[in-house]
Design a protein around this motif. Structure first.
Motif, short mmCIF file in Angstrom:
data_model
loop_
_atom_site.label_atom_id
_atom_site.label_comp_id
_atom_site.label_asym_id
_atom_site.label_seq_id
_atom_site.Cartn_x
_atom_site.Cartn_y
_atom_site.Cartn_z
N UNK A 161 4.77 43.08 -8.64
CA UNK A 161 4.41 41.65 -8.67
C UNK A 161 4.48 41.00 -7.30
N UNK A 162 5.04 41.69 -6.31
CA UNK A 162 5.11 41.13 -4.96
C UNK A 162 4.05 41.81 -4.10
N UNK A 163 2.88 41.22 -4.06
CA UNK A 163 1.75 41.82 -3.34
C UNK A 163 1.91 41.67 -1.84
N UNK A 164 1.31 42.63 -1.10
CA UNK A 164 1.24 42.45 0.34
C UNK A 164 0.02 41.59 0.68
N UNK A 165 -0.26 41.42 1.93
CA UNK A 165 -1.34 40.53 2.35
C UNK A 165 -2.64 41.27 2.64
#
Length: 621
Positions: free
Chosen positions: A90-94
């Motif tokens: 759920x914590x996506x990179x850019x």
């Protein structure tokens, strides 16, 4: 054209070719993010996240390596076929080129549930659906997992929407010549190429809105939709495949996570709609490539598609049809014979001549040396009479056992049906499986030396393939020569989602030689009579724009009648959501005026009597 390959064959392979990438997932709940973040912080995995596994190319930078402490939320569980589950960070990179989701291959039925937050250890592998020689892209996955469930009931990460606006118009980048034309090593560009866009979402939770069905539900409970309803569309709801450069980027295969025993799959035709939201993980398989495996499936809305009926020929017109009846033999249920017969009578309006492809011998796939097909044809012609049609007579040549390809033991061949009340067949003895037909002249008219006869049967181009069947007919005092074909299949070709771009089409070479042989035969006829009425018909297994068709028409010997139709109506078969041409009728220059119809009664429907649509041409010899 059919397939007996088991679906979802679970064959895992570590290769240096294939998957990675990702678009940012939408924001997820703080609780779920916290669970995964805490697990990552306490694990000794050197901070490896899913996007690190997926990387920025189609092949994971960690392929073959052990990873530990990989965390994510379970977004889908598959308990059949290739068993496993999908997880998403759920914590996506850019980076829009790195996917935040991945498939975890468990082999046995998974014990996790959607919404579980998990931490796992395993091996990063690249699974090539269809095997290493298929040319397919691979799918990045984690194999041999050891899974720990950290918490349950977490919200699934918000889906990424796949839409007409998000999918680029260009299909795929050109393959790297230094890598044999492969795109595996190229950095993904999801804003430029459709295949890169889908690859960047591999394994992630995605959704589509209301979408039109462009490929009917098949026996394996899957269908095709388009998120670009305007893309090469036709009035019946399909998406037309008009060139090798027109790949129809909006097509997407739809399956569902729930087994059909627990949840029925919609039975949809082309032109129907999946109304509402369809949501689930984005998978990749050998039967179509990128596939949305739905947790939530839109509701089917009937588009009202009806089977076409062609016009009946006028008194002075000869109607000639071609129809692939898909491995017809006496062991098929009577219902199949009745349905095919009804189509000949009602939808095709009882043509004067019908060239049939895929007539099998009298015991079908039983491989015992039987080659005769008289029982097959009699059962079919009897069904036509019962449906109110004419008492067709027939001509054919039995093949040598096992020499013509197709289903082993079936000995498929072409057969001419003709209505003796309207047209006569010119019988000339001597035609058999190995004797070539030739052309002779009489007072400026071209005739066949044997009728029926086979064209150049010793030519190596026809090895393990059907030999063209030539027949001479008489209609209202005029000679008409018809050549019935069933060229080699596309088996062995790479799919349009191959990691080679453009894909390798190895089967083209054989069909090119076959087309050249047919073209040479037609030129022999036209050398005797420039105005000869010749029709070359059948399942060509190739497109109207292909090299095969170009070879058929070389020197102006033939013209594809399919080109007389508007571009949006040029199709006889639907494959992976593409309405495309496989069946054709080509005319000699002597056939000056005609009406042509690709009669759409099968390919667009979930209920099919054959997988091909028949073709009909009407003209005045």
């Amino acid at each position: 054209m059919s397939s007996s390959i088991p679906r979802f064959a679970a064959v895992s392979a570590v290769v240096a070719s294939a998957l990675a990438a990702g678009l940012l997932a939408g924001p997820s709940s703080a609780a779920a993010e916290s669970t995964v973040a805490e697990a990552a912080a306490t694990d000794g995995a050197a901070g490896v996240r899913i996007h690190d596994i997926q990387g920025t190319t189609r092949v994971s930078p960690l392929v073959g390596k052990q990873v530990t402490g990989v965390t994510g939320i379970v977004t889908g569980v598959r308990t059949y076929g290739s068993r496993g589950f999908w997880i998403q960070d759920p914590e996506a990179d850019a980076n829009p080129a790195t996917s935040e989701g991945v498939f975890v291959f468990t082999s046995s039925a998974p014990t996790v549930a959607v919404g579980d937050a998990v931490r796992l250890n395993g091996t990063v592998t690249e699974y090539v659906p269809g095997g290493l020689t298929s040319g397919n892209q691979s799918m990045t996955q984690i194999s041999k997992p050891v899974v720990t469930v950290l918490s349950k009931g977490n919200p699934v990460p918000a889906p990424v929407t796949i839409s007409d606006e998000s999918v680029p118009e260009e299909y795929a980048p050109e393959g790297d010549p230094a890598a044999g034309g492969s795109i595996n090593g190229l950095t993904l560009d999801p804003e430029t190429y459709a295949l890169d866009h889908y690859e960047s979402l591999e394994g992630m939770n995605v959704e589509i809105g209301s979408s039109r069905v462009v490929g009917a539900t098949d026996p394996y409970s899957e269908l095709w939709v388009t998120v670009k309803p305007w893309e090469n569309d036709n009035e019946r709801g399909g998406t037309v495949y008009g060139s090798y450069e027109s790949q129809n980027t909006g097509r997407l295969q739809i399956q569902q996570l729930a087994p059909v025993s627990q949840q029925p799959f919609p039975k949809a035709n082309v032109g129907d709609w999946l109304d509402g939201t369809t949501e689930g993980p984005l998978d990749f398989n050998q039967y179509g490539g990128y596939t949305l495996v739905a947790r939530t499936l839109g509701e089917r809305v009937d588009g009202g598609l009806e089977r076409e009926v062609t016009d009946r020929q006028h008194k002075n017109e000869l109607a000639v049809a071609t129809y692939n009846v898909e491995n017809l033999d006496p062991t098929d249920p009577q219902e199949k014979f009745d349905a095919l017969a009804k189509a000949v009578v009602e939808n095709l309006s009882s043509p004067d001549v019908v060239a049939l492809e895929e007539i099998q011998d009298n015991n079908g796939a039983k491989n015992d040396g039987t080659v005769a097909a008289d029982q097959t044809v009699k059962k079919f012609t009897d069904a036509i009479v019962a449906a109110g049609g004419p008492a067709y007579e027939w001509r054919s040549i039995d093949p040598q056992d096992g020499k013509d390809g197709g289903e082993p033991g079936g000995n498929i061949r072409q057969v001419f049906l003709f209505n003796p009340a309207r047209v006569s067949f010119v019988d000339r003895a001597g035609g058999d499986a190995t004797t070539p037909v030739a052309v002779t002249g009489e007072k400026g008219d071209a005739h066949l030396t044997v009728s029926p006869g086979r064209i150049d049967p010793a030519n190596t181009a026809w090895e393990s393939s059907r030999k063209p069947l030539a027949g001479e007919f008489r209609f209202r005092g005029r000679t008409v020569i018809v050549v019935a074909n069933h060229l080699s299949s596309k088996g062995g070709d790479e799919s349009i989602v191959s990691h080679h771009q453009p894909p390798n089409r190895s089967s083209d070479a054989r069909r090119l030689l076959q087309a050249q042989a047919v073209n040479a035969f037609v030129k022999d006829i036209e050398a005797v009579d420039k105005q000869a009425d010749v029709l070359v018909v059948g399942d060509m297994n190739d497109f109207e724009f292909s090299g095969t068709t170009q070879a058929m028409t070389d020197g102006g010997a033939l013209r594809p009648a399919m080109l007389s139709l508007p571009e949006s109506e040029r199709y006889s078969y639907v494959y992976q959501g593409n309405s495309q041409v496989l069946d054709q009728i080509l005319t000699s220059p002597g056939v000056h005026h005609f009406e042509y119809d690709s009669v759409h009664i099968n390919a667009e429907f979930a209920d099919q009597d054959s997988d091909h649509d028949p073709q009909v041409l009407r003209f005045r010899p």
